[in-house]
Design an enzyme around this catalytic site. Structure first.
Site, PDB file in Angstrom:
ATOM      1  CE  LYS A 148      16.697  51.900  45.528  1.00  8.79           C
ATOM      2  NZ  LYS A 148      16.059  51.081  46.537  1.00  8.79           N
ATOM      3  CD  GLU A 154       7.364  64.433  42.972  1.00  8.61           C
ATOM      4  OE1 GLU A 154       7.988  63.557  42.318  1.00  8.61           O
ATOM      5  OE2 GLU A 154       6.357  64.188  43.639  1.00  8.61           O
ATOM      6  N   GLY A 191      15.069  53.718  49.721  1.00  5.46           N
ATOM      7  CA  GLY A 191      15.130  55.186  49.665  1.00  5.46           C
ATOM      8  C   GLY A 191      15.117  55.820  51.047  1.00  5.46           C
ATOM      9  NE  ARG A 192      10.276  52.811  53.962  1.00  8.13           N
ATOM     10  CZ  ARG A 192       9.910  52.238  52.820  1.00  8.13           C
ATOM     11  NH1 ARG A 192      10.013  52.906  51.686  1.00  8.13           N
ATOM     12  NH2 ARG A 192       9.449  51.005  52.796  1.00  8.13           N
ATOM     13  CD  GLU A 240       7.976  55.756  51.200  1.00  8.90           C
ATOM     14  OE1 GLU A 240       9.201  55.555  51.229  1.00  8.90           O
ATOM     15  OE2 GLU A 240       7.453  56.640  50.484  1.00  8.90           O
ATOM     16  CG  HIS A 258       3.684  78.148  73.326  1.00 11.05           C
ATOM     17  ND1 HIS A 258       3.183  78.903  74.357  1.00 11.05           N
ATOM     18  CD2 HIS A 258       4.890  77.700  73.734  1.00 11.05           C
ATOM     19  CE1 HIS A 258       4.067  78.942  75.348  1.00 11.05           C
ATOM     20  NE2 HIS A 258       5.119  78.207  74.987  1.00 11.05           N
ATOM     21  CE  LYS A 301       6.175  57.787  43.067  1.00  6.37           C
ATOM     22  NZ  LYS A 301       7.385  56.984  43.130  1.00  6.37           N
TER      23      LYS A 301
HETATM   24  O1  F6P Z   1       7.524  57.779  45.968  1.00  6.30           O
HETATM   25  C1  F6P Z   1       8.139  57.301  47.107  1.00  6.30           C
HETATM   26  C2  F6P Z   1       9.621  57.171  46.902  1.00  6.30           C
HETATM   27  O2  F6P Z   1       9.898  56.108  46.061  1.00  6.30           O
HETATM   28  C3  F6P Z   1      10.361  57.026  48.223  1.00  6.30           C
HETATM   29  O3  F6P Z   1      10.378  55.729  48.694  1.00  6.30           O
HETATM   30  C4  F6P Z   1      11.700  57.572  47.863  1.00  6.30           C
HETATM   31  O4  F6P Z   1      12.462  57.893  48.984  1.00  6.30           O
HETATM   32  C5  F6P Z   1      11.297  58.773  47.042  1.00  6.30           C
HETATM   33  O5  F6P Z   1      10.166  58.343  46.323  1.00  6.30           O
HETATM   34  C6  F6P Z   1      12.340  59.318  46.112  1.00  6.30           C
HETATM   35  O6  F6P Z   1      12.748  58.361  45.188  1.00  6.30           O
HETATM   36  P1  F6P Z   1      14.064  58.572  44.352  1.00  6.30           P
HETATM   37  O7  F6P Z   1      15.199  58.633  45.280  1.00  6.30           O
HETATM   38  O8  F6P Z   1      14.125  57.392  43.439  1.00  6.30           O
HETATM   39  O9  F6P Z   1      13.917  59.851  43.581  1.00  6.30           O
END
Ligand code: F6P
Length: 557
Positions: free
Chosen positions: A200, A206, A257-258, A343, A374, A502
């Site tokens: 987003k 990452e 995002g979620r 979240e 199990h 972060k």
């Molecule tokens: O760090 C949490 C978050 O902001 C989530 O809410 C989101 O889904 C995820 O990181 C990834 O964010 P992005 O889509 O901006 O990379």
């Protein structure tokens, strides 16, 4: 936006529910409830679009349910829902509307329809081009994203495997740990690989690290025409362009995002199941949106589930809920729901910033059945904590192994039954136990073999796992999370709790290379010294920490 209706704990209904709980709720017994009411299953089960729900094995009766519905009304749940669906800025701390429902609304029926459908059409046309593998030459699609930019598409692509293009392998890379992307790249060739960089913000550490690793790999392996092999999905078109991506599908700040799998973040789903399949997924979600928007509260599935969640969390004090999908395709659903629920509702202040004096998001966790049986079901049956369980059963399988499917469904039913019925001391005494130690006192053995029962569960049933039913199921969970968040009076749509880690990570990153631990707290400094430096580092494992071991701690106090 501050609270216009009272927070749940400031209502008359809340006080009445507390009285009800003290008088009857605490000692409520499911077995007695079924014995007294032969119509309990019919009264407490309902069919929502694509999803049938049996709520009858929950610790509720008509009186409690009416009290919970009063609570919803007093908290202004309908007005809050209507504000959400109309695009009011319900994400107050970020000043944003929350309109994932607009992403699955038919053309012309919801806010931002023109932008939404233009992007959807373009994204689906592109997905079809990729799916034409004879022309595109693509055999492998690698989605690079994390959180909502990974879990939704990954969960759905796995769930909908029966509908997937057989000539395309879908991969998902999320972790900054290089052990995630390395094995994925190992088997790939640049000319037949498409990378989808999904973020987003297009700033997430990452995702950017993995995107750079993919780009370096592509170049090093002699890849040509990057523009044909990297596609971006983001609200930050400029950042994607700066990265060198020329084909980008956008979405908007009002998509959390979620809650984003319905946007262009769903590109991997579209590539896997095609345009018709993706439109079915959206249609299923939209059907659940209509149900949430229009069904009376007492027959509204997301609302009822949310109310039961409040009853368990705030009156019974249950702090966890286990999700057990009896369908291997739903194996990533618990992980997806963890982000969706924890979240969204893992908050400790209300919309006005006032501390909440009651528990909010439970821990949501689980594994597909029968695997969980199990592993951790022992604790669910005989542990000291009560964990409500959510079973998801799918009536018809997509494979032809009918005997195995019957076994799966019988296991699902049996677990809910066992949790509820339990086993008495008398039943345990009357049983043979061939594996028990010879000579063990039968009374002692019976205590080990007794199950308390009266443990609650919900069973959700889909006729089949299809794009449509998956869409409805996921939308149902979204609205349930909204319901509990609305009653608790918190903002389900921000996530400030992810910020601190972060920021601290960014500050530690250069120190990890330099080994500079000055000014850090003692534990972080000790660990940093142990982890920093070149591999097998100058400090070395022996150089860090307490050479006397933990015992030395007492002396240093
Ligand atoms: O760090 C949490 C978050 O902001 C989530 O809410 C989101 O889904 C995820 O990181 C990834 O964010 P992005 O889509 O901006 O990379």
């Amino acid at each position: 936006m501050s609270l216009s209706a009272p927070r749940c704990d400031r209502t008359a209904a809340w006080a009445a529910l507390q009285t009800r709980f003290d008088e009857r709720g605490r000692t409520f017994d499911l077995r007695e409830a079924f014995a007294h009411d032969p119509g309990r299953f019919e009264a407490l089960s309902l069919q929502a679009p694509e999803v049938f729900a049996d709520l009858s094995k929950n610790l509720i009766d008509g009186h409690t349910l009416r009290g919970l519905l009063d609570l919803a009304r007093e908290c202004g749940l309908q007005a809050r829902r209507d504000a959400l669906l109309a695009g009011a800025p319900v994400n107050a701390t970020e000043g944003r509307a929350v309109l994932h429902t607009a992403l699955r609304a038919p053309r012309g029926t919801a806010p931002f329809s023109d932008e939404v459908h233009a992007t959807l059409d373009a994204m689906l046309a592109y997905a079809e081009q990729v799916r034409d593998t004879a022309r595109s030459g693509i055999t492998d699609v690698v989605n690079i994203g994390i959180g909502g930019s990974d879990l939704g598409p990954q969960m759905a692509v796995i769930a909908l495997d029966a509908f997937a293009h057989r000539g395309l392998r879908m991969h998902f890379v999320s972790n900054v740990d290089g052990h995630d992307i390395t094995p994925v790249l190992r088997g790939l060739k640049p000319r037949s690989t498409l990378f989808v960089v999904a973020s987003k913000t297009f700033t997430t550490q990452e995702t950017m690290a993995n995107a750079h690793a993919a780009r370096d790999w592509f170049d090093a392996q002699g890849g040509t025409d990057r523009s044909a092999h990297f596609v971006g999905v983001t609200t930050n078109l400029q950042a994607a362009a700066d990265f060198g991506i020329t084909r980008t599908f956008g979405f908007w700040g009002w998509v959390g995002g979620r809650y984003s799998l319905w946007s262009a973040i769903g590109l991997p789903i579209a590539i896997a199941i095609g345009e018709a399949g993706l439109r079915e997924l959206l249609a299923g979600a939209h059907a659940m949106d209509r149900h949430f928007a229009t069904a009376p509260l007492e027959r509204n599935l997301p609302v009822l589930l949310g109310l039961i969640d409040v009853w368990y969390r705030n009156f019974h004090g249950f702090s966890s809920r286990s999700v057990a999908p009896y369908h291997q395709g739903l194996k990533r659903l618990p992980a997806y729901l963890q982000q969706l629920e924890m979240e969204s509702n893992g908050k400790r202040v209300d919309l006005d910033g006032q501390p909440l004096p009651f528990g909010t998001s439970p821990v949501v966790w689980g594994e597909p059945g029968t695997n969980g049986q199990h592993a951790y079901f022992q604790m669910l049956h005989q542990g000291t904590d009560v964990v409500p369980v959510e079973f998801i059963a799918v009536r018809r399988a997509a494979h032809g192994l009918h005997a195995q499917h019957d076994m799966l469904l019988a296991n699902c039913l049996a677990q809910g039954q066992a949790l509820m019925l339990g086993k008495t001391r008398e039943q345990a005494l009357a049983e043979r136990a061939p594996t028990a130690a010879p000579g063990l006192d039968p009374e002692v053995l019976a205590r080990h073999r007794t199950f308390p029962g009266n443990r609650p569960s919900t069973t959700l049933v889909l006729d089949e796992l299809t794009p449509r039913s998956l869409g409805a199921l996921v939308a149902m969970y979204e609205h349930r999370v909204f319901t509990t968040g609305a009653l608790w009076g918190l903002n389900s749509f921000d996530q400030w709790g992810v910020e601190l880690g972060k920021a601290l990570c960014n500050a530690l990153l250069p120190r990890l290379r330099s080994g500079d631990a000055s000014g850090l707290d003692g534990s972080t400094a000790g660990l940093l010294r142990r982890l920093s430096g070149p591999p097998g580092g100058a400090q070395g494992p022996e150089g860090a920490g307490n050479p006397q071991g933990v015992e030395g701690f007492a002396g240093s106090a």
